[in-house]
Design a protein around this motif. Structure first.
Motif, PDB file in Angstrom:
ATOM      1  N   ARG A   1     119.928  78.404  78.439  1.00 52.30           N
ATOM      2  CA  ARG A   1     118.481  78.532  78.184  1.00 52.30           C
ATOM      3  C   ARG A   1     118.201  79.111  76.807  1.00 52.30           C
ATOM      4  NH1 ARG A   1     115.156  82.801  78.525  1.00 52.30           N
ATOM      5  NH2 ARG A   1     116.625  84.074  79.754  1.00 52.30           N
TER       6      ARG A   1
ATOM      7  N   ASP B   1     116.045  74.331  80.772  1.00 55.03           N
ATOM      8  CA  ASP B   1     114.758  74.898  81.156  1.00 55.03           C
ATOM      9  C   ASP B   1     114.958  76.175  81.963  1.00 55.03           C
ATOM     10  OD1 ASP B   1     114.288  74.143  84.311  1.00 55.03           O
ATOM     11  OD2 ASP B   1     115.540  72.666  83.271  1.00 55.03           O
TER      12      ASP B   1
ATOM     13  N   GLY C   1     120.861  70.072  80.918  1.00 52.25           N
ATOM     14  CA  GLY C   1     120.000  69.790  82.070  1.00 52.25           C
ATOM     15  C   GLY C   1     120.889  69.812  83.288  1.00 52.25           C
TER      16      GLY C   1
END
Length: 359
Positions: A278, A284, A334
């Motif tokens: 992150r 995210d 991701g």
């Protein structure tokens, strides 16, 4: 024997991982033509070494039982040397074999002994812990520890096959079963998010050794690892993704003198890796935080003392993925999209530690 699952591992020397209950009779079939088989085991598993020795003897293979210290204490050069002496005294030839009965530490040692004896003899890991089944026994990575760090001496030596008899999990201490699930969770983040859904949907079912959810988790994790190592035996490329969370985890183990369970260190390492992903702008916030949510659901640790950071950083600099003075971390772009973060700034690494896991 219940229904057996056969999970293929490809590459130059393909083999199968056998998963089920009541698989002991399958061992001799993995070693055709052998006349002797050294059976390495730790003291608590003497009963299983004896049982397997009986199966081997009935099939015309003479067992050579070799007791080794339990857990990481067995992954020492002195222990390997003792095993080599026993193999030499028994005249174990290149046509013979080594069987490792135990968790990840014993199978790592057995594989290394097999890889180094006569420049390589056949071997079979009989994994008796969840961690061993989903991680150490699959992939052909063998090794021992040194003063410099964990698994820095070893060899890539694929087994002739792997036995994962789930019945041994029924008597595995709950803390060890849960610790092993950290490696399963890792597979969920790097490749198979269904694993994460299964764990968070019903953590109790995920930790029931005799239940169908635990078996599904084990088989899914083995398939993830099998798919990765089939295309990269020697960790020259994509196989590095299996070390997600492990750079910090191995440092924790070293700093702790290997008194921490591997799975507990991996759990902290996963939370750290998610935070690092992150802060590096790769992941995210929700997916990063999901690391903490999943391992917390299993009761696994998520923190480590803040004051240990200098020692951890120094230890990470001799990690196997490092290139010269440049550290390299597996991070996520991701969910199920692992990649490599090259030479991150020390302050970024420290910030991830402070925000993610420092206590």
């Amino acid at each position: 024997m219940d229904e057996m699952t056969r999970i293929p591992v490809g590459g130059e020397r393909p083999y199968d991982v056998l998963v089920g209950r009541g698989l002991w009779d399958a061992l001799p079939g993995l070693l055709p033509g052998a006349t002797r088989a050294a059976v390495l085991y730790a003291p608590p598993l003497r009963w299983l070494a004896d049982l397997l020795g009986g199966r081997l003897r009935a099939a015309g293979v003479e067992p050579l039982p070799i007791e080794v210290p339990d857990a990481e204490a067995g992954k020492q050069i002195e222990v390997a040397a003792h095993c080599w002496d026993r193999l030499g005294a028994a005249n174990v030839t290149r046509n013979d074999a080594v069987v490792g009965v135990g968790g990840g530490a014993v199978t790592d040692l057995a594989g290394f002994v097999a890889a180094s004896w006569l420049r390589g003899v056949r071997w079979v890991p009989v994994a008796t812990s969840l961690l061993g089944m989903v991680d150490a026994a699959v992939g052909g990575k063998t090794g021992i520890n040194t003063a410099a760090g964990k698994n820095l001496v070893g060899a890539f030596h694929p087994p002739a096959g792997v036995l994962c008899d789930l019945s041994v999990l029924d008597s595995l201490p709950a803390v060890d079963l849960t610790a092993g699930l950290a490696e399963v969770v890792k597979c969920g983040f790097i490749a198979d998010p269904v694993i994460l859904d299964l764990v968070t949907r019903d953590p109790a079912a995920a930790t029931d050794p005799a239940g169908p959810v635990t078996r599904e988790l084990i088989e899914r994790a083995i398939r993830v690892k099998a798919d990765v190592v089939s295309g990269d035996l020697r960790e020259s490329g994509v196989r590095e993704v299996l070390n997600y969370g492990h750079t910090l985890a191995h440092a924790i183990e070293k700093v702790e003198g290997y008194r921490w369970r591997h799975g507990h260190a991996v759990s902290v390492g996963l939370v750290y890796a998610g935070t690092l992903s992150r802060l590096a702008g790769r992941l995210d916030a929700a997916t990063a935080e999901r690391h903490r949510t999943v391992v917390t659901a299993l009761g696994l640790p998520t923190s480590y003392p803040a004051a240990a950071w200098p020692d951890l950083l120094a230890t990470m600099r001799v990690d196997k993925k490092a290139r010269g003075a440049r550290l390299r971390f597996v991070v996520l772009d991701g969910l199920a999209r692992p990649t490599i973060l090259e030479d991150p700034d020390d302050e970024l690494l420290h910030a991830a530690f402070r925000e993610g896991v420092a206590a």
